[in-house]
Structures are given as structure tokens and as C-alpha cells.
Scaffold this motif. Structure first.
Motif, PDB file in Angstrom:
ATOM      1  N   ARG A 197       0.809  -1.221   0.100  1.00  0.00           N
ATOM      2  CA  ARG A 197      -0.050   0.083  -0.092  1.00  0.00           C
ATOM      3  C   ARG A 197       0.799   1.347  -0.182  1.00  0.00           C
ATOM      4  O   ARG A 197       2.043   1.198   0.617  1.00  0.00           O
ATOM      5  N   CYS A 198       0.201   2.313  -0.648  1.00  0.00           N
ATOM      6  CA  CYS A 198       1.131   3.583  -0.637  1.00  0.00           C
ATOM      7  C   CYS A 198       0.481   4.441   0.637  1.00  0.00           C
ATOM      8  O   CYS A 198      -0.446   4.465   1.132  1.00  0.00           O
ATOM      9  N   ALA A 199       1.568   5.047   1.186  1.00  0.00           N
ATOM     10  CA  ALA A 199       1.250   5.909   2.165  1.00  0.00           C
ATOM     11  C   ALA A 199       1.545   7.550   1.968  1.00  0.00           C
ATOM     12  O   ALA A 199       2.420   7.887   1.053  1.00  0.00           O
ATOM     13  N   VAL A 200       0.600   8.270   2.467  1.00  0.00           N
ATOM     14  CA  VAL A 200       0.821   9.859   2.057  1.00  0.00           C
ATOM     15  C   VAL A 200       1.251  10.533   3.267  1.00  0.00           C
ATOM     16  O   VAL A 200       0.251  10.483   4.381  1.00  0.00           O
ATOM     17  N   LEU A 201       1.764  11.586   3.467  1.00  0.00           N
ATOM     18  CA  LEU A 201       2.112  12.336   4.685  1.00  0.00           C
ATOM     19  C   LEU A 201       1.469  13.459   4.426  1.00  0.00           C
ATOM     20  O   LEU A 201       1.853  14.358   3.268  1.00  0.00           O
ATOM     21  N   PHE A 202       0.736  14.304   5.424  1.00  0.00           N
ATOM     22  CA  PHE A 202      -0.105  15.530   5.193  1.00  0.00           C
ATOM     23  C   PHE A 202       0.419  16.538   6.502  1.00  0.00           C
ATOM     24  O   PHE A 202       0.776  16.045   7.501  1.00  0.00           O
ATOM     25  N   ASP A 203       1.004  17.686   5.961  1.00  0.00           N
ATOM     26  CA  ASP A 203       0.972  18.671   6.880  1.00  0.00           C
ATOM     27  C   ASP A 203      -0.362  19.198   7.368  1.00  0.00           C
ATOM     28  O   ASP A 203      -1.221  18.755   6.655  1.00  0.00           O
TER      29      ASP A 203
ATOM     30  N   LEU B 167     -11.189  14.761  -0.108  1.00  0.00           N
ATOM     31  CA  LEU B 167      -9.821  14.188  -0.677  1.00  0.00           C
ATOM     32  C   LEU B 167      -9.515  13.050   0.579  1.00  0.00           C
ATOM     33  O   LEU B 167      -8.946  12.028  -0.008  1.00  0.00           O
ATOM     34  N   LEU B 168      -9.398  13.180   2.030  1.00  0.00           N
ATOM     35  CA  LEU B 168      -9.000  12.274   2.717  1.00  0.00           C
ATOM     36  C   LEU B 168      -9.863  10.963   2.396  1.00  0.00           C
ATOM     37  O   LEU B 168      -9.357   9.796   2.345  1.00  0.00           O
ATOM     38  N   GLY B 169     -11.233  11.192   2.557  1.00  0.00           N
ATOM     39  CA  GLY B 169     -11.965   9.827   2.245  1.00  0.00           C
ATOM     40  C   GLY B 169     -11.549   9.398   1.031  1.00  0.00           C
ATOM     41  O   GLY B 169     -11.293   7.858   1.002  1.00  0.00           O
ATOM     42  N   CYS B 170     -11.618  10.149  -0.270  1.00  0.00           N
ATOM     43  CA  CYS B 170     -11.081   9.296  -1.369  1.00  0.00           C
ATOM     44  C   CYS B 170      -9.923   8.578  -1.126  1.00  0.00           C
ATOM     45  O   CYS B 170      -9.758   7.316  -1.786  1.00  0.00           O
TER      46      CYS B 170
ATOM     47  N   GLY C 157      -7.383   2.737  -0.793  1.00  0.00           N
ATOM     48  CA  GLY C 157      -6.333   1.810  -0.088  1.00  0.00           C
ATOM     49  C   GLY C 157      -4.964   2.453   0.525  1.00  0.00           C
ATOM     50  O   GLY C 157      -4.200   1.760   0.849  1.00  0.00           O
ATOM     51  N   HIS C 158      -5.147   3.804   0.433  1.00  0.00           N
ATOM     52  CA  HIS C 158      -3.831   4.402   0.864  1.00  0.00           C
ATOM     53  C   HIS C 158      -3.891   4.901   2.400  1.00  0.00           C
ATOM     54  O   HIS C 158      -4.989   5.199   3.090  1.00  0.00           O
ATOM     55  N   THR C 159      -2.735   4.570   2.953  1.00  0.00           N
ATOM     56  CA  THR C 159      -2.605   5.019   4.415  1.00  0.00           C
ATOM     57  C   THR C 159      -2.019   6.576   4.436  1.00  0.00           C
ATOM     58  O   THR C 159      -1.318   7.085   3.872  1.00  0.00           O
ATOM     59  N   LEU C 160      -2.783   7.157   5.500  1.00  0.00           N
ATOM     60  CA  LEU C 160      -2.496   8.571   5.680  1.00  0.00           C
ATOM     61  C   LEU C 160      -1.825   8.920   7.107  1.00  0.00           C
ATOM     62  O   LEU C 160      -2.134   8.261   7.819  1.00  0.00           O
ATOM     63  N   GLY C 161      -0.652   9.759   6.809  1.00  0.00           N
ATOM     64  CA  GLY C 161       0.010  10.032   8.117  1.00  0.00           C
ATOM     65  C   GLY C 161       0.142  11.601   8.180  1.00  0.00           C
ATOM     66  O   GLY C 161      -0.195  12.237   7.095  1.00  0.00           O
ATOM     67  N   LEU C 162       0.739  12.000   9.110  1.00  0.00           N
ATOM     68  CA  LEU C 162       1.170  13.388   9.464  1.00  0.00           C
ATOM     69  C   LEU C 162       2.502  13.606   9.693  1.00  0.00           C
ATOM     70  O   LEU C 162       3.146  12.901  10.079  1.00  0.00           O
ATOM     71  N   ILE C 163       2.759  14.928   9.129  1.00  0.00           N
ATOM     72  CA  ILE C 163       4.092  15.650   9.455  1.00  0.00           C
ATOM     73  C   ILE C 163       3.873  17.071   9.583  1.00  0.00           C
ATOM     74  O   ILE C 163       3.420  17.847   8.738  1.00  0.00           O
TER      75      ILE C 163
END
Length: 222
Positions: free
Chosen positions: A2-8, A98-101, A106-112
Motif C-alpha cells: 500500500r502507498c502512504a501519504v504524509l500531510f501537513d 480528499l482524505l476519504g477518497c 487503499g492509501h494510508t494517511l499520516g502526519l508531518i
């Protein structure tokens, strides 16, 4: 995998309506014992809470210590949470969608974020966005944003690989590239799209209002 995305957070997902400035002043005086005289001149764009409080202490000629910083962070989190209870954050258009989409795909969301952990989750909770994120790194992990991103990478779930970082300042772009990530910049904060492009962002979006289109463009960088 799975791909993960970091969000500010600030300027990218939401605006906390300026409550942070007064909260910094109150927390600083409580932890360091002196008032900070120049709250109006504090710059938070791309900054970390750790770096800001250290600069405040240096300007006032008082020593900063781990104990004082911890006291400051506790007071800061309390003040910001109280403020947000009275005045909810402004969530930028398209952000929940966007977060829901991305999650449904199947993407994992994280914080930076430069926020300390307690403040970060307080903002997300008051904004109704806390459910979307499963890991992250914060301003009390380190005072420099590239190092915070590196710490976030060490916390990603084992079944996911981080591909990119989404933020709203050139420092977010720098943090992404310093860690081998693609940088998506959104011009909803205090930096223009032209400035974000000049900083080297791999993709610049004006906003997330069209969440489906934004998600599709983001996925081209995976």
C-alpha cells in the motif's frame, strides 16, 4: 504494498483562526516566567513549535531546557484546545472528501507537522479529521521539519510505503525531497502557487475543492 501519504496540518488541511499566537504568548509566560513582547511578529509559516519557542526564549535572554519546553508544550496544548472548543478550525474546501477518497483507494494517511503531538490531534479532532490518520511525527519529536519527516517515515505501518508529502510551504517541499519523497504543494496557506513551484514542488494545486481531480493528480506521483 500500500502507498502512504504524509500531510501537513496548518495551511494544508485547516486554518486554526489565529488562536495559536495568543496561546503561544500565554504558554511562554507560564513556562519561562517572562512575557514575550513581540507576539505580532512571530512567524509560523513552515515553522515548528520547538523552533519557535526556542527563538522566543533566545530573544528574551532566558535559557530553554527540556523541562521548560515540556511545560510550554503542555500549556500550549491546553490553551489551543480551549480556544478551538469555542471557535472550530476552518477546514479547507474538499479536504474531508480528499482524505476519504485516498482512504477508500487503499492509501494510508499520516502526519508531518510542526505542531506538538497534543496540539496536532486537538486541531484534527475539533476539525473532525482525526479519524483519517494512523501515524505521524510532530514538533516535539524534533525542531527541524526534514527530521520530523524522517521520523514519520520510521513510524509508517509495515504494510505501506510512503511516496509523497503534501504541504503548503517551501519548507514542506524541502522536507519531502530531503527524504526522497515527491512533494505536493497546495496554495491554501500563506505561500503563492508561483512561490511553491519555484521551490521545486513536483505538483502544485490551488486547493482541494475538486477532491476527485486532486486525488487523481496526486496518484500520478505514486
Amino acid at each position: 504494498m500500500r502507498c502512504a501519504v504524509l500531510f501537513d496540518i496548518d495551511g494544508t488541511l485547516l486554518y486554526a483562526r489565529g488562536i495559536g499566537r495568543a496561546a503561544f504568548g500565554a504558554a511562554f509566560e507560564a513556562a519561562y516566567g517572562v512575557p514575550y513582547p513581540n507576539l505580532g511578529k512571530l512567524c509560523f509559516v513552515g515553522a515548528t513549535d520547538s523552533s519557535v519557542v526556542r527563538a522566543m526564549a533566545a530573544e528574551c535572554g532566558v535559557a530553554t531546557t527540556p523541562a521548560r519546553e515540556e511545560h510550554f508544550f503542555l500549556r500550549l496544548a491546553h490553551a489551543i484546545d480551549a480556544g478551538l472548543s469555542q471557535n472550530k478550525p476552518l477546514v479547507y474546501p474538499g479536504v474531508p472528501e480528499l482524505l476519504g477518497c485516498l482512504t477508500r483507494r487503499g492509501h494510508t494517511l499520516g502526519l508531518i507537522t510542526g505542531n506538538v503531538r497534543a496540539t496536532a490531534w486537538s486541531k484534527l479532532r475539533h476539525a473532525g479529521l482525526d479519524h483519517a490518520f494512523s501515524f505521524g511525527a510532530y514538533g516535539d519529536d524534533h525542531h527541524e521539519r526534514p527530521a520530523i519527516a524522517r521520523i514519520a517515515l520510521s513510524r509508517v505501518p509495515s504494510n505501506a510505503a510512503v511516496r509523497l508529502l503534501i504541504g503548503d510551504t517551501p519548507l514542506d517541499v524541502q522536507a519531502a525531497h530531503a527524504n526522497g519523497l515527491k512533494a505536493v504543494a497546495v496554495a491554501t496557506g500563506w505561500v503563492s502557487a508561483d512561490e511553491l513551484a519555484a521551490a521545486g514542488a513536483d505538483l502544485v494545486l490551488p486547493d482541494f475543492a475538486d477532491a476527485a481531480a486532486a486525488a487523481a493528480r496526486i496518484e500520478t506521483l505514486f
